[in-house]
Design a protein around this motif. Structure first.
Motif, PDB file in Angstrom:
ATOM      1  N   TYR A   1     -63.557 -75.825 -30.592  1.00 30.99           N
ATOM      2  CA  TYR A   1     -62.052 -75.995 -30.284  1.00 30.99           C
ATOM      3  C   TYR A   1     -61.716 -77.368 -30.508  1.00 30.99           C
ATOM      4  O   TYR A   1     -62.831 -78.040 -30.962  1.00 30.99           O
ATOM      5  N   VAL A   2     -60.215 -77.330 -31.423  1.00 28.74           N
ATOM      6  CA  VAL A   2     -60.075 -79.011 -31.551  1.00 28.74           C
ATOM      7  C   VAL A   2     -58.927 -79.623 -30.612  1.00 28.74           C
ATOM      8  O   VAL A   2     -57.927 -79.269 -30.193  1.00 28.74           O
ATOM      9  N   SER A   3     -59.541 -80.998 -30.495  1.00 26.49           N
ATOM     10  CA  SER A   3     -58.353 -81.599 -29.860  1.00 26.49           C
ATOM     11  C   SER A   3     -57.704 -83.381 -30.949  1.00 26.49           C
ATOM     12  O   SER A   3     -59.374 -83.905 -31.231  1.00 26.49           O
ATOM     13  N   GLY A   4     -57.226 -83.474 -31.791  1.00 22.38           N
ATOM     14  CA  GLY A   4     -56.993 -84.027 -32.250  1.00 22.38           C
ATOM     15  C   GLY A   4     -58.012 -84.370 -33.534  1.00 22.38           C
ATOM     16  O   GLY A   4     -58.005 -83.174 -34.610  1.00 22.38           O
ATOM     17  N   ASP A   5     -59.481 -84.872 -34.034  1.00 21.14           N
ATOM     18  CA  ASP A   5     -59.943 -85.657 -34.844  1.00 21.14           C
ATOM     19  C   ASP A   5     -60.809 -84.530 -35.178  1.00 21.14           C
ATOM     20  O   ASP A   5     -61.950 -85.360 -35.642  1.00 21.14           O
ATOM     21  N   TYR A   6     -61.403 -84.427 -33.511  1.00 16.85           N
ATOM     22  CA  TYR A   6     -62.411 -83.850 -33.450  1.00 16.85           C
ATOM     23  C   TYR A   6     -62.701 -82.245 -32.786  1.00 16.85           C
ATOM     24  O   TYR A   6     -61.515 -81.959 -32.307  1.00 16.85           O
ATOM     25  N   CYS A   7     -64.008 -81.992 -32.967  1.00 13.26           N
ATOM     26  CA  CYS A   7     -64.108 -80.404 -32.455  1.00 13.26           C
ATOM     27  C   CYS A   7     -65.180 -79.898 -32.112  1.00 13.26           C
ATOM     28  O   CYS A   7     -66.421 -80.816 -32.269  1.00 13.26           O
ATOM     29  N   GLY A   8     -64.580 -79.490 -31.107  1.00 21.56           N
ATOM     30  CA  GLY A   8     -65.961 -79.274 -29.487  1.00 21.56           C
ATOM     31  C   GLY A   8     -66.213 -77.902 -28.961  1.00 21.56           C
ATOM     32  O   GLY A   8     -66.153 -77.504 -30.371  1.00 21.56           O
TER      33      GLY A   8
ATOM     34  N   PHE B   1     -72.866 -77.897 -39.376  1.00 22.18           N
ATOM     35  CA  PHE B   1     -71.552 -78.414 -39.643  1.00 22.18           C
ATOM     36  C   PHE B   1     -71.238 -79.676 -38.646  1.00 22.18           C
ATOM     37  O   PHE B   1     -70.270 -80.370 -39.453  1.00 22.18           O
ATOM     38  N   GLY B   2     -72.189 -80.441 -38.046  1.00 21.94           N
ATOM     39  CA  GLY B   2     -72.675 -81.184 -37.745  1.00 21.94           C
ATOM     40  C   GLY B   2     -71.646 -80.743 -36.044  1.00 21.94           C
ATOM     41  O   GLY B   2     -71.163 -82.256 -35.576  1.00 21.94           O
ATOM     42  N   PHE B   3     -71.184 -79.504 -35.682  1.00 24.79           N
ATOM     43  CA  PHE B   3     -70.366 -79.642 -34.126  1.00 24.79           C
ATOM     44  C   PHE B   3     -70.830 -80.000 -33.042  1.00 24.79           C
ATOM     45  O   PHE B   3     -72.227 -78.652 -32.901  1.00 24.79           O
ATOM     46  N   PRO B   4     -70.663 -80.460 -31.857  1.00 18.24           N
ATOM     47  CA  PRO B   4     -69.413 -80.892 -32.120  1.00 18.24           C
ATOM     48  C   PRO B   4     -69.601 -81.906 -33.098  1.00 18.24           C
ATOM     49  O   PRO B   4     -70.883 -82.881 -32.684  1.00 18.24           O
ATOM     50  N   GLY B   5     -68.424 -82.815 -32.824  1.00 13.69           N
ATOM     51  CA  GLY B   5     -68.295 -84.025 -34.133  1.00 13.69           C
ATOM     52  C   GLY B   5     -66.949 -84.372 -34.437  1.00 13.69           C
ATOM     53  O   GLY B   5     -65.694 -83.466 -33.951  1.00 13.69           O
ATOM     54  N   ARG B   6     -67.072 -85.547 -35.326  1.00 11.17           N
ATOM     55  CA  ARG B   6     -65.424 -85.814 -35.836  1.00 11.17           C
ATOM     56  C   ARG B   6     -65.306 -84.497 -36.779  1.00 11.17           C
ATOM     57  O   ARG B   6     -66.237 -83.855 -37.755  1.00 11.17           O
ATOM     58  N   LEU B   7     -64.429 -83.631 -36.885  1.00 11.30           N
ATOM     59  CA  LEU B   7     -63.587 -83.204 -38.398  1.00 11.30           C
ATOM     60  C   LEU B   7     -62.950 -84.158 -38.961  1.00 11.30           C
ATOM     61  O   LEU B   7     -61.619 -84.463 -38.724  1.00 11.30           O
ATOM     62  N   ASP B   8     -63.337 -83.631 -39.860  1.00  7.91           N
ATOM     63  CA  ASP B   8     -63.050 -84.240 -41.048  1.00  7.91           C
ATOM     64  C   ASP B   8     -62.732 -83.408 -42.656  1.00  7.91           C
ATOM     65  O   ASP B   8     -63.134 -82.368 -42.253  1.00  7.91           O
ATOM     66  N   GLU B   9     -62.194 -84.294 -43.920  1.00  6.16           N
ATOM     67  CA  GLU B   9     -61.954 -82.833 -44.789  1.00  6.16           C
ATOM     68  C   GLU B   9     -63.754 -81.921 -45.537  1.00  6.16           C
ATOM     69  O   GLU B   9     -63.604 -81.282 -45.918  1.00  6.16           O
TER      70      GLU B   9
ATOM     71  N   MET C   1     -63.553 -76.689 -42.637  1.00  2.98           N
ATOM     72  CA  MET C   1     -64.219 -75.330 -43.254  1.00  2.98           C
ATOM     73  C   MET C   1     -65.436 -74.658 -41.498  1.00  2.98           C
ATOM     74  O   MET C   1     -65.217 -73.857 -41.666  1.00  2.98           O
ATOM     75  N   GLY C   2     -66.097 -75.177 -41.400  1.00  2.00           N
ATOM     76  CA  GLY C   2     -66.569 -75.399 -39.996  1.00  2.00           C
ATOM     77  C   GLY C   2     -65.937 -74.545 -39.069  1.00  2.00           C
ATOM     78  O   GLY C   2     -66.560 -73.130 -38.449  1.00  2.00           O
ATOM     79  N   VAL C   3     -64.706 -74.855 -38.642  1.00  6.84           N
ATOM     80  CA  VAL C   3     -64.347 -74.918 -37.469  1.00  6.84           C
ATOM     81  C   VAL C   3     -63.929 -73.276 -37.532  1.00  6.84           C
ATOM     82  O   VAL C   3     -64.274 -72.100 -36.756  1.00  6.84           O
ATOM     83  N   ALA C   4     -63.340 -72.727 -39.089  1.00  8.36           N
ATOM     84  CA  ALA C   4     -62.567 -71.606 -39.107  1.00  8.36           C
ATOM     85  C   ALA C   4     -64.133 -70.345 -39.098  1.00  8.36           C
ATOM     86  O   ALA C   4     -64.204 -69.313 -38.807  1.00  8.36           O
ATOM     87  N   ILE C   5     -64.968 -71.207 -40.199  1.00  7.21           N
ATOM     88  CA  ILE C   5     -66.181 -69.837 -39.765  1.00  7.21           C
ATOM     89  C   ILE C   5     -66.909 -69.753 -38.352  1.00  7.21           C
ATOM     90  O   ILE C   5     -67.251 -69.066 -38.568  1.00  7.21           O
ATOM     91  N   VAL C   6     -66.921 -70.789 -37.890  1.00  8.73           N
ATOM     92  CA  VAL C   6     -67.665 -70.539 -36.348  1.00  8.73           C
ATOM     93  C   VAL C   6     -67.346 -69.417 -35.418  1.00  8.73           C
ATOM     94  O   VAL C   6     -67.645 -69.015 -34.856  1.00  8.73           O
TER      95      VAL C   6
END
Length: 240
Positions: A130-137, A55-63, A67-72
């Motif tokens: 973790y989520v910070s604004g439109d970034y997922c780290g 899902f390309g993390f860490p990186g910008r969170l977009d549409e 779902m990758g945040v939830a899955i990881v």
């Protein structure tokens, strides 16, 4: 007070998605059950790194990768449940602590931990999103260890990896690689292994930082947790 980091490469098969090494988890839990007051941290291995890369993390969170945040996170919670359950089975009152639920304003709020410890509980933390604004780290287990060391000032910090300690060269590629029993920051570090959190190089960097706050810092092979109980010469690397 001791803090332990169990590497994801020790408790999972990093090449197979969500493949836990249950026998190793059980053995580690058995040894840790006799360690007294402690905080435990574990990595993600194949429960975290594979999907984080996908899902390309860490990186910008977009549409496309929300779902990758939830899955990881779900996968890491599942691995944490396996570790915590093994500890509980051996009489350790393990209580999970999730980074994503306590990350705010650029930092993790660990303020509940001293209360848990005073209650006789054993917090079990894990590398997490973790989520910070439109970034997922990705908040790594090694980074958590540094936070805990600075906060709790433990008498000992132990990193359990899938090798015996710090070597002069990569022991997985060089059969003649020599173990460095005492390491002060001088000499060559292992090259990055390519995993999300930077492999051994990042671990050694954090271990050196943790030494500022901990009485003793060691890196050892988590596949042989019984070495923690040895009264003789320690097989591993002591950070000076």
């Amino acid at each position: 007070m001791k803090i332990f980091k169990i590497g994801g490469s020790v408790i999972t098969d990093k090449a197979i998605y969500r493949k836990a090494k249950m026998e190793t988890i059980e053995r580690i839990a058995g040894v840790l059950s006799g360690m007294g007051e402690m905080v435990i941290v574990h990595g993600g291995g194949s429960f975290g790194h594979i999907k984080a890369r996908e899902f390309g993390f860490p990186g910008r969170l977009d549409e496309g990768n929300r779902m990758g945040v939830a899955i990881v996170h779900r996968d890491m919670v599942d691995l944490n449940s396996l570790v915590s359950s093994a500890l509980i089975k051996r009489g350790v009152p393990a209580v999970p602590f999730s980074i994503i639920e306590h990350y705010r304003d650029g930092a993790v709020d660990y303020s509940i931990l001293p209360s848990l410890l005073r209650a006789g509980l054993t917090p079990v933390l894990f590398g997490d999103t973790y989520v910070s604004g439109d970034y997922c780290g990705i908040y790594s287990g090694d980074r958590i260890m540094r936070d805990l060391a600075e906060m709790l000032r433990p008498e000992e910090a132990v990193f359990m990896t899938d090798v015996d300690g710090i070597f002069e060269s990569d022991p997985k590629r060089d059969s003649r690689a020599r173990l460095i029993p005492r390491f002060s920051g001088e000499g060559a570090l292992l090259g990055g292994s390519g995993d999300v959190t930077g492999g051994m190089r990042a671990k050694v960097k954090e271990a050196l930082e943790i030494k500022r706050f901990s009485g003793r810092v060691v890196i050892m092979n988590g596949n042989f947790p019984e070495r923690l109980l040895q009264n003789g010469a320690f097989l591993g690397t002591v950070i000076e």
